[in-house]
Design a protein around this motif. Structure first.
Motif, PDB file in Angstrom:
ATOM      1  N   GLU A 193       8.760 -57.257  15.638  1.00  0.00           N
ATOM      2  CA  GLU A 193       9.808 -56.229  15.631  1.00  0.00           C
ATOM      3  C   GLU A 193      10.980 -56.684  16.500  1.00  0.00           C
ATOM      4  OE1 GLU A 193       8.295 -52.432  16.878  1.00  0.00           O
ATOM      5  OE2 GLU A 193       9.201 -51.451  15.142  1.00  0.00           O
ATOM      6  N   ARG A 210      12.335 -53.720  11.973  1.00  0.00           N
ATOM      7  CA  ARG A 210      11.462 -52.646  12.434  1.00  0.00           C
ATOM      8  C   ARG A 210      10.154 -52.710  11.660  1.00  0.00           C
ATOM      9  NH1 ARG A 210      16.218 -48.217  11.314  1.00  0.00           N
ATOM     10  NH2 ARG A 210      17.695 -48.957  12.898  1.00  0.00           N
ATOM     11  N   ALA A 211       9.117 -52.122  12.204  1.00  0.00           N
ATOM     12  CA  ALA A 211       7.824 -52.096  11.511  1.00  0.00           C
ATOM     13  C   ALA A 211       7.965 -51.458  10.129  1.00  0.00           C
ATOM     14  CB  ALA A 211       6.792 -51.348  12.350  1.00  0.00           C
ATOM     15  N   PRO A 264       4.641 -54.612  15.107  1.00  0.00           N
ATOM     16  CA  PRO A 264       5.216 -53.796  16.198  1.00  0.00           C
ATOM     17  C   PRO A 264       4.960 -54.414  17.565  1.00  0.00           C
ATOM     18  CG  PRO A 264       3.228 -52.785  15.326  1.00  0.00           C
ATOM     19  CD  PRO A 264       3.510 -53.964  14.440  1.00  0.00           C
TER      20      PRO A 264
END
Lengths: 112, 117
Positions: free
Chosen positions: A15, A80-81, A112
């Motif tokens: 991430e 982002r995840a 993440p």
């Protein structure tokens, strides 16, 4: 027939890192589009770039198109995840029918 | 706006039966609809293009008698898999576009998972 080839086939990043996916195609195009597909779901249209455009931005997405090399790239910045998905490029070679020919896709995993 | 729905989302049937999948544009008139097939972990393969009120145009290698496509209205296209067999098991996705907006964007349905036993 599938004319698009994408690389890498799979990409795993942390991430916050940037993710770059590439797409190559074989014929002349009217436009090139990028789509995202979450597992087992339909496609979400991300961005369309026309043959006379070289770069386009949309939020954290940046797409480039090099018609001389018949290639395009999709850059996702600050991943982002939730960006975890498969990404496909699709070429529209005809201005009449709108038929899309999809690439093989890149599976992106954002940890993440 | 520009929502496309598919029904059913999942279907399981016995070998030899026919299955109908509906694709609807909910808030726009779809002058053209496309049907795709996707195998697990593979890309989408275009099966056919259908324009409202006319016969569908099938891609090479796709059997038109096996995959019947009807685009009877500007908001509905159906794909019927006739005499389905296990090799027809796949994820079928439709998309729609409209000639009434100045856009080349296609809007995709959520897909239908067909499993033939």
């Amino acid at each position: 027939s599938q004319q698009g080839e994408e690389d890498p086939q799979a990409l795993s990043i942390q991430e916050g890192e940037n993710a770059t996916m590439n797409c190559s195609y074989k014929t002349s195009i009217n436009n090139l589009q990028w789509y995202r597909q979450n597992s087992g779901r339909g496609l979400v249209h991300l961005i369309l770039i026309r043959s006379n455009e070289r770069e386009k931005h949309s939020g954290r997405l940046r797409v480039t198109l090099d018609t001389s090399k018949k290639s395009s790239s999709l850059l996702i910045t600050a991943s982002r995840a939730a960006d975890t998905a498969s990404y496909f490029c699709a070429t529209d070679a005809s201005s009449n029918t709108g038929k899309l020919i999809f690439g093989q896709g890149t599976t992106l995993q954002v940890k993440p | 706006g520009a929502v496309v729905s598919q029904h059913p989302s999942r279907v399981i049937c016995k070998s030899g039966t026919s299955v109908k999948i509906e694709c609807r544009s909910l808030d726009f008139q779809a002058t053209t609809m496309f049907w795709y097939r996707q195998f697990p972990k593979k890309s989408l393969m275009l099966m056919a293009t259908s324009n409202e009120g006319s016969k569908a145009t099938y891609e090479q290698g796709v059997e038109k008698d096996k995959f019947l496509i009807n685009h009877a209205s500007l908001t509905l296209s159906t794909l019927t898999v006739t005499s389905a067999h296990p090799e027809d098991s796949s994820f079928y996705i439709c998309s729609a576009k409209t000639a009434y907006l100045s856009t080349d964007t296609q809007y995709f349905g959520p897909g239908t998972r067909l499993t033939v036993l």
